[in-house]
Design a protein around this motif. Structure first.
Motif, PDB file in Angstrom:
ATOM      1  N   LYS A 117      11.240   2.782   0.100  1.00 19.74           N
ATOM      2  CA  LYS A 117      11.353   1.718  -0.919  1.00 19.74           C
ATOM      3  C   LYS A 117      12.147   2.218  -2.122  1.00 19.74           C
ATOM      4  O   LYS A 117      12.974   1.507  -2.682  1.00 19.74           O
ATOM      5  CB  LYS A 117       9.969   1.279  -1.388  1.00 19.74           C
ATOM      6  CG  LYS A 117       9.194   0.493  -0.344  1.00 19.74           C
ATOM      7  CD  LYS A 117       7.802   0.174  -0.850  1.00 19.74           C
ATOM      8  CE  LYS A 117       6.960  -0.411   0.265  1.00 19.74           C
ATOM      9  NZ  LYS A 117       5.643  -0.837  -0.207  1.00 19.74           N
TER      10      LYS A 117
ATOM     11  N   SER B 260      10.850  -5.618  -7.707  1.00 16.17           N
ATOM     12  CA  SER B 260      11.912  -6.207  -6.882  1.00 16.17           C
ATOM     13  C   SER B 260      11.683  -7.693  -6.656  1.00 16.17           C
ATOM     14  O   SER B 260      12.645  -8.461  -6.574  1.00 16.17           O
ATOM     15  CB  SER B 260      12.015  -5.486  -5.534  1.00 16.17           C
ATOM     16  OG  SER B 260      12.239  -4.115  -5.758  1.00 16.17           O
ATOM     17  N   VAL B 261      10.420  -8.090  -6.528  1.00 11.01           N
ATOM     18  CA  VAL B 261      10.136  -9.519  -6.324  1.00 11.01           C
ATOM     19  C   VAL B 261      10.586 -10.308  -7.561  1.00 11.01           C
ATOM     20  O   VAL B 261      11.205 -11.366  -7.450  1.00 11.01           O
ATOM     21  CB  VAL B 261       8.628  -9.749  -6.017  1.00 11.01           C
ATOM     22  CG1 VAL B 261       8.270 -11.220  -6.136  1.00 11.01           C
ATOM     23  CG2 VAL B 261       8.303  -9.227  -4.619  1.00 11.01           C
TER      24      VAL B 261
ATOM     25  N   SER C 197      -3.510  -0.355  -4.987  1.00  9.28           N
ATOM     26  CA  SER C 197      -2.878   0.425  -3.911  1.00  9.28           C
ATOM     27  C   SER C 197      -3.307   1.888  -3.982  1.00  9.28           C
ATOM     28  O   SER C 197      -3.506   2.536  -2.956  1.00  9.28           O
ATOM     29  CB  SER C 197      -1.357   0.317  -3.977  1.00  9.28           C
ATOM     30  OG  SER C 197      -0.869   1.019  -5.093  1.00  9.28           O
TER      31      SER C 197
ATOM     32  N   GLY D  37       5.632   2.958  -4.791  1.00  6.55           N
ATOM     33  CA  GLY D  37       6.265   2.033  -3.837  1.00  6.55           C
ATOM     34  C   GLY D  37       5.847   0.596  -4.106  1.00  6.55           C
ATOM     35  O   GLY D  37       6.675  -0.332  -4.075  1.00  6.55           O
ATOM     36  N   VAL D  38       4.570   0.408  -4.419  1.00  5.40           N
ATOM     37  CA  VAL D  38       4.065  -0.945  -4.690  1.00  5.40           C
ATOM     38  C   VAL D  38       4.632  -1.466  -6.024  1.00  5.40           C
ATOM     39  O   VAL D  38       4.976  -2.648  -6.148  1.00  5.40           O
ATOM     40  CB  VAL D  38       2.514  -0.961  -4.676  1.00  5.40           C
ATOM     41  CG1 VAL D  38       1.961  -2.301  -5.128  1.00  5.40           C
ATOM     42  CG2 VAL D  38       2.013  -0.618  -3.268  1.00  5.40           C
TER      43      VAL D  38
ATOM     44  N   ALA E 197       6.948   4.607   1.058  1.00  8.07           N
ATOM     45  CA  ALA E 197       7.242   4.549  -0.382  1.00  8.07           C
ATOM     46  C   ALA E 197       8.598   5.199  -0.661  1.00  8.07           C
ATOM     47  O   ALA E 197       9.393   4.700  -1.464  1.00  8.07           O
ATOM     48  CB  ALA E 197       6.139   5.247  -1.171  1.00  8.07           C
TER      49      ALA E 197
ATOM     50  N   GLU F  85      15.853   2.389  -1.213  1.00 16.41           N
ATOM     51  CA  GLU F  85      16.502   1.075  -1.199  1.00 16.41           C
ATOM     52  C   GLU F  85      16.705   0.556  -2.630  1.00 16.41           C
ATOM     53  O   GLU F  85      17.761   0.016  -2.969  1.00 16.41           O
ATOM     54  CB  GLU F  85      15.629   0.107  -0.395  1.00 16.41           C
ATOM     55  CG  GLU F  85      16.406  -1.113   0.029  1.00 16.41           C
ATOM     56  CD  GLU F  85      15.540  -2.132   0.739  1.00 16.41           C
ATOM     57  OE1 GLU F  85      14.556  -1.733   1.397  1.00 16.41           O
ATOM     58  OE2 GLU F  85      15.860  -3.323   0.607  1.00 16.41           O
ATOM     59  N   PHE F  86      15.703   0.782  -3.462  1.00 10.73           N
ATOM     60  CA  PHE F  86      15.745   0.341  -4.864  1.00 10.73           C
ATOM     61  C   PHE F  86      16.933   0.967  -5.601  1.00 10.73           C
ATOM     62  O   PHE F  86      17.552   0.347  -6.451  1.00 10.73           O
ATOM     63  CB  PHE F  86      14.421   0.754  -5.509  1.00 10.73           C
ATOM     64  CG  PHE F  86      14.140   0.178  -6.864  1.00 10.73           C
ATOM     65  CD1 PHE F  86      14.018  -1.193  -7.050  1.00 10.73           C
ATOM     66  CD2 PHE F  86      13.952   1.010  -7.966  1.00 10.73           C
ATOM     67  CE1 PHE F  86      13.718  -1.724  -8.300  1.00 10.73           C
ATOM     68  CE2 PHE F  86      13.653   0.498  -9.219  1.00 10.73           C
ATOM     69  CZ  PHE F  86      13.538  -0.875  -9.385  1.00 10.73           C
TER      70      PHE F  86
ATOM     71  N   ILE G 206       7.505  -0.741  -7.194  1.00 12.07           N
ATOM     72  CA  ILE G 206       8.900  -1.107  -6.913  1.00 12.07           C
ATOM     73  C   ILE G 206       8.962  -2.459  -6.206  1.00 12.07           C
ATOM     74  O   ILE G 206       9.818  -3.298  -6.506  1.00 12.07           O
ATOM     75  CB  ILE G 206       9.576   0.033  -6.120  1.00 12.07           C
ATOM     76  CG1 ILE G 206       9.948   1.123  -7.126  1.00 12.07           C
ATOM     77  CG2 ILE G 206      10.782  -0.445  -5.336  1.00 12.07           C
ATOM     78  CD1 ILE G 206      10.472   2.376  -6.520  1.00 12.07           C
ATOM     79  N   ASP G 207       8.015  -2.696  -5.295  1.00 10.44           N
ATOM     80  CA  ASP G 207       7.944  -4.026  -4.659  1.00 10.44           C
ATOM     81  C   ASP G 207       7.754  -5.099  -5.729  1.00 10.44           C
ATOM     82  O   ASP G 207       8.396  -6.148  -5.699  1.00 10.44           O
ATOM     83  CB  ASP G 207       6.739  -4.110  -3.704  1.00 10.44           C
ATOM     84  CG  ASP G 207       6.968  -3.328  -2.426  1.00 10.44           C
ATOM     85  OD1 ASP G 207       8.134  -3.014  -2.122  1.00 10.44           O
ATOM     86  OD2 ASP G 207       5.967  -3.026  -1.735  1.00 10.44           O
ATOM     87  N   TYR G 208       6.842  -4.814  -6.656  1.00  9.46           N
ATOM     88  CA  TYR G 208       6.516  -5.792  -7.707  1.00  9.46           C
ATOM     89  C   TYR G 208       7.771  -6.098  -8.549  1.00  9.46           C
ATOM     90  O   TYR G 208       8.102  -7.260  -8.793  1.00  9.46           O
ATOM     91  CB  TYR G 208       5.382  -5.250  -8.589  1.00  9.46           C
ATOM     92  CG  TYR G 208       4.909  -6.230  -9.637  1.00  9.46           C
ATOM     93  CD1 TYR G 208       3.853  -7.101  -9.380  1.00  9.46           C
ATOM     94  CD2 TYR G 208       5.534  -6.288 -10.880  1.00  9.46           C
ATOM     95  CE1 TYR G 208       3.432  -8.018 -10.344  1.00  9.46           C
ATOM     96  CE2 TYR G 208       5.122  -7.205 -11.843  1.00  9.46           C
ATOM     97  CZ  TYR G 208       4.075  -8.060 -11.576  1.00  9.46           C
ATOM     98  OH  TYR G 208       3.664  -8.963 -12.527  1.00  9.46           O
TER      99      TYR G 208
END
Ligand code: PLP
Length: 415
Positions: free
Chosen positions: A76, A300-301, A43, A293-294, A73, A79-80, A296-298
């Motif tokens: 994200k 969160s999944v 990213s 941001g990416v 980002a 939200e996190f 955090i996505d990782y």
């Protein structure tokens, strides 16, 4: 359902390499910095390859795309953390976030709720990382405020019996770590936040060692400000977060001044934009923020509760194995109540630096020294410790490699 750390490891290119002449890398230093999954690395690269432009400025498509990625980002992160988007400030790391708060308070004029002067108190704890100690020492020196702190008990917890003596109507700020980077102790925030708010003090939380490892919701915690670094949470270096409650950010003066943080400027005056812009002077670390941001996505999944459960299991296993050996002194809590995965210890009278070097020769990466918490190390009565810190990609096999490495070191040093 818990995840499989071996599958997770496949996402991290660093675990494909070997170390010290072909040995498997046993990385037990995530407390210092975490490793990065390929998606985060990609990213950052993609930002430069495809979308690079200064955010919030240009009147062209690239600037628009870069701004969307950067602000995405921020959303994200908000939200996190269970926060509002305009409460999230990008900094270059937790150290900058904490300095930002302390310096901004130092800029507060008389009448501003953050103004400090002689007679006011800043409350800390003896287990703070230097990043959450020295900015407050400096603020105390500039304002004449008094620095007071919670001591640490022999079992590595805060001495809460001091609470009413420390948090008084004179206290303006209570700044403390959520989870100690040395002891692994998770601090009892409820009681401290309640006591601080009862006297009108704000609570600043150093969440460097908690946000990457457990679900952190700023509204549930009830704190007023929070800081963490992206690089400890699978994100890039050079990006961190300062979160603050909206109404407090409105009153807090800025720290750095310059481009992007103003509402209006004349040759002799300037007025400030609203947060978050007010605290983000200059072109920010854009690719790094997007990478965070990416990350955090990782996370969160996989799920923060799942990550915390995995680390809890690993920590209990390693703690038990360390405590079995009477020559090993674990300096943090010996039980798993409110304890995270930073395990600091000494082994017989082997100097931690010698132990660290020996473990490194076995492919095991740990940290040794005072871990940027010199007052704590002093109060523990040790010159330094060895620290193993665990994360989602660690396994029981890593724990066993450390234990076997310690046993070999003891033999090597004749203990
Ligand atoms: N606070 C704690 C508890 C830490 O563990 C660290 C880093 O080790 C910091 C603050 C400072 O973080 P950074 O160096 O990323 O700014």
């Amino acid at each position: 359902m818990t995840f499989n750390p071996l599958t997770v490891r496949d996402d991290f290119p660093i675990f494909k390499r070997t170390i010290r002449d072909g040995k498997r890398l046993v990385y037990l230093d995530s407390g210092a910095t975490s490793q990065k999954p390929q998606v985060v690395i990609d990213s950052e690269l993609d930002f430069y390859r495809l979308s690079n432009a200064a955010v919030h400025r240009g009147a062209h498509q690239l600037a628009e795309e870069a701004t969307d990625l950067f602000e995405g980002a921020r959303g994200k992160v908000a939200e996190f953390l269970g926060a509002e988007t305009d409460e999230v400030i990008f900094t270059k790391g937790a150290t900058e976030s904490l300095n930002l708060i302390a310096y901004a308070m130092g800029n507060a004029p008389r009448g501003n709720r953050f103004h400090l002067s002689e007679g006011d108190r800043i409350v800390l704890t003896e287990m703070e990382h230097h990043a959450n100690l020295i900015p407050w020492q400096q603020l105390a020196a500039r304002t004449g405020a008094e620095l007071v702190w919670f001591n640490v008990t022999p079992d590595g917890r805060l001495d809460l019996s001091q609470i009413s003596e420390l948090i008084t109507p004179k206290s303006k700020v209570v700044a403390l770590t959520h989870q100690s980077n040395v002891l692994g102790t998770i601090n009892p925030l409820d009681e401290i936040v309640k006591a601080a708010h009862a006297v009108g003090a704000v609570v600043v939380l150093d969440a460097c060692q908690s946000v990457p490892h457990m679900k952190v919701d700023v509204k549930e915690l009830g704190v007023d400000f929070l800081a963490f670094s992206g690089h400890k949470a699978l994100g890039p270096t050079g990006v961190g977060i300062m979160w603050g409650k909206r109404e407090l950010l409105a009153e807090l003066p800025p720290f750095l001044t310059g481009g992007s943080m103003i509402a209006d400027v004349t040759m002799t005056t300037a007025s400030w934009a609203k947060a978050p812009a007010k605290f983000e002077a200059g072109v920010p670390n854009m690719a790094q923020a997007v990478g965070l941001g990416v990350a955090i996505d990782y996370l969160s999944v996989i799920g923060m509760n799942e990550i915390a459960a995995h680390e809890h299991e690993l920590t209990a296993d390693l703690l038990g194995k360390l405590l079995e050996n009477k020559e090993i002194r674990v300096v943090g809590p010996h039980t798993m109540d409110n304890r995270g995965g930073a395990l600091s210890f000494t082994v017989a009278d082997i100097h931690p630096h010698d132990l660290g070097q020996f473990l490194d020769s076995q492919g095991i990466a740990v940290r040794t020294g005072h871990h940027c918490a010199w007052p704590l190390t002093r109060s523990l009565g040790v010159p330094a410790t060895t620290r193993a810190s665990l994360y989602l990609y660690n396994t029981i096999e890593d724990n066993d490699a450390l234990i076997s490495g310690i046993h070999s070191a003891m033999k090597y040093f004749g203990k």
